[in-house]
Design a protein around this motif. Structure first.
Motif, PDB file in Angstrom:
ATOM      1  N   LEU A 100       0.847  -1.194   0.000  1.00  0.00           N
ATOM      2  CA  LEU A 100       0.000   0.000   0.000  1.00  0.00           C
ATOM      3  C   LEU A 100       0.888   1.252   0.000  1.00  0.00           C
ATOM      4  CD1 LEU A 100      -2.843  -1.014   2.490  1.00  0.00           C
ATOM      5  CD2 LEU A 100      -3.108  -0.565   0.051  1.00  0.00           C
ATOM      6  N   GLU A 157       3.798   1.452  -1.422  1.00  0.00           N
ATOM      7  CA  GLU A 157       4.253   1.598  -2.817  1.00  0.00           C
ATOM      8  C   GLU A 157       3.184   2.288  -3.650  1.00  0.00           C
ATOM      9  OE1 GLU A 157       7.247   0.835  -4.290  1.00  0.00           O
ATOM     10  OE2 GLU A 157       7.847   0.580  -2.195  1.00  0.00           O
ATOM     11  N   LEU A 158       1.936   1.911  -3.397  1.00  0.00           N
ATOM     12  CA  LEU A 158       0.820   2.497  -4.141  1.00  0.00           C
ATOM     13  C   LEU A 158       0.708   3.987  -3.834  1.00  0.00           C
ATOM     14  CD1 LEU A 158      -1.396   1.459  -6.089  1.00  0.00           C
ATOM     15  CD2 LEU A 158      -2.906   1.321  -4.124  1.00  0.00           C
ATOM     16  N   VAL A 159       0.877   4.335  -2.568  1.00  0.00           N
ATOM     17  CA  VAL A 159       0.831   5.759  -2.175  1.00  0.00           C
ATOM     18  C   VAL A 159       1.962   6.514  -2.859  1.00  0.00           C
ATOM     19  CG1 VAL A 159       1.100   7.364  -0.246  1.00  0.00           C
ATOM     20  CG2 VAL A 159      -0.279   5.312   0.040  1.00  0.00           C
ATOM     21  N   PRO A 178      -3.275   5.584  -7.998  1.00  0.00           N
ATOM     22  CA  PRO A 178      -2.340   6.447  -8.703  1.00  0.00           C
ATOM     23  C   PRO A 178      -3.081   7.338  -9.712  1.00  0.00           C
ATOM     24  CG  PRO A 178      -1.547   4.203  -8.639  1.00  0.00           C
ATOM     25  CD  PRO A 178      -2.949   4.182  -8.129  1.00  0.00           C
ATOM     26  N   PRO A 179      -2.551   8.541  -9.993  1.00  0.00           N
ATOM     27  CA  PRO A 179      -3.256   9.460 -10.909  1.00  0.00           C
ATOM     28  C   PRO A 179      -3.521   8.833 -12.273  1.00  0.00           C
ATOM     29  CG  PRO A 179      -1.353  10.526  -9.904  1.00  0.00           C
ATOM     30  CD  PRO A 179      -1.302   9.092  -9.488  1.00  0.00           C
ATOM     31  N   ALA A 181       3.374   5.826  -5.624  1.00  0.00           N
ATOM     32  CA  ALA A 181       3.042   5.958  -7.045  1.00  0.00           C
ATOM     33  C   ALA A 181       1.925   6.977  -7.247  1.00  0.00           C
ATOM     34  CB  ALA A 181       2.618   4.610  -7.609  1.00  0.00           C
ATOM     35  N   SER A 182       1.119   7.199  -6.215  1.00  0.00           N
ATOM     36  CA  SER A 182      -0.042   8.091  -6.339  1.00  0.00           C
ATOM     37  C   SER A 182       0.334   9.551  -6.205  1.00  0.00           C
ATOM     38  CB  SER A 182      -1.073   7.797  -5.248  1.00  0.00           C
ATOM     39  OG  SER A 182      -1.357   6.441  -5.191  1.00  0.00           O
ATOM     40  N   ARG A 183       1.274   9.836  -5.308  1.00  0.00           N
ATOM     41  CA  ARG A 183       1.583  11.233  -5.011  1.00  0.00           C
ATOM     42  C   ARG A 183       3.089  11.408  -4.973  1.00  0.00           C
ATOM     43  NH1 ARG A 183      -2.470   9.059  -2.856  1.00  0.00           N
ATOM     44  NH2 ARG A 183      -4.488  10.096  -2.683  1.00  0.00           N
TER      45      ARG A 183
END
Lengths: 102, 184
Positions: A73, A75-77, B161-162, A79-81
């Protein structure tokens, strides 16, 4: 020890008793492990896989899942921001930020 | 068609979703399914001795005339190649093996399906894979999510992710799906 084994082997009544003890203890151990595995799977059910395969394999995968889910999770964060809100800053950076934003 | 090839996707009522996603079959050029459905009973998440590995891949092969169909599984004994179908080894609990898988496939995909280990850690590993390997506008479907694991997916839904859009948790027969589309 070897002589004790030989005595048991040569005495049918002792042999039957020893075999019964071995079978009973093996079954008890299996039941205890089965109960332990199921207990852990139940407690960690959020991480558990679908109920297929052996209980032991499901237990192993549940523990591995519990170990891996939070880092994944993370890693996902990442990748998200570009700068996750949980970013660690130094005291100086934090004070600068406070000075800028009030 | 899924039933004809021995796939259980119709039993779970997933087929209307695939029918919608693949509504222009001629335009689909590459599909990957993680989890072929092993019939070796010593492997976790097996389908039993009567199971047919790669059943869904065979159905996709028939339905998508121009597509390369890729499969990936942890059980090397069931890997096979059949015309446009090619299968590879992957360990769903080891993200580095997905980098190798991406390189083996060597091109971007229209659709990625996770029907593998059915555990949240394995699902998240697959979810991180399409950031690079899914075509813009392509979709990822994670199948067979258990109700007990839904909190993980509510959390995932709050931090996609965006590059991902239109993510949904979908309720089907006895299980949930997580569906996401990569930004076009």
């Amino acid at each position: 020890m070897r002589s004790l084994k030989n005595i048991i082997k040569r005495t049918p009544s002792l042999f039957r008793i020893a075999r019964a003890i071995k079978q009973t203890s093996s079954t008890a151990l299996k039941n205890a492990l089965y109960s332990k595995y199921n207990g852990v799977i139940s407690e960690l059910r959020i991480f558990a896989p679908t109920p297929s395969g052996s209980v032991r394999a499901r237990f192993d995968l549940t523990l591995l899942s519990a170990k891996q889910v939070i880092p994944l999770l993370g890693e996902l964060v990442k990748a998200s921001r570009p700068q996750p809100s949980g970013r660690v800053v130094t005291v100086a950076e934090f004070c600068d930020e406070l000075a800028r934003k009030g | 068609m899924l039933e004809k090839h021995g796939s259980d996707k119709a039993i779970h009522n997933y087929h209307p979703i695939y029918a919608s996603i693949l509504d222009q079959p001629n335009k689909i050029t590459a599909v990957l399914e993680v989890g072929l459905g092993t019939n070796n009973t010593d492997v976790f998440s097996n389908m039993g001795k009567g199971g047919k590995p790669g059943a869904s891949l065979s159905a996709f092969k028939e339905f998508l005339p121009n597509a390369r169909i890729y499969g990936a599984a942890t059980d090397r004994r069931i890997l096979f190649q059949d015309g446009m179908i090619k299968t590879f080894w992957v360990d769903q609990t080891d993200p580095s093996t997905f980098e190798l898988l991406g390189r083996d496939i060597g091109g971007q995909l229209d659709l990625i399906i996770d029907d593998g280990l059915h555990a949240p850690n394995a699902n998240l590993t697959v979810l991180l894979f399409p950031l690079e390997w899914l075509k813009p506008g392509g979709r990822l479907i994670i199948e067979d999510i258990m109700p007990d694991s839904l909190p993980v997916w509510h959390l995932v839904s709050s931090l996609p992710p965006p590059a991902f859009e239109n993510h949904r948790i979908v309720s089907a027969n006895n299980a949930y799906l997580f569906c996401v589309r990569k930004d076009a």
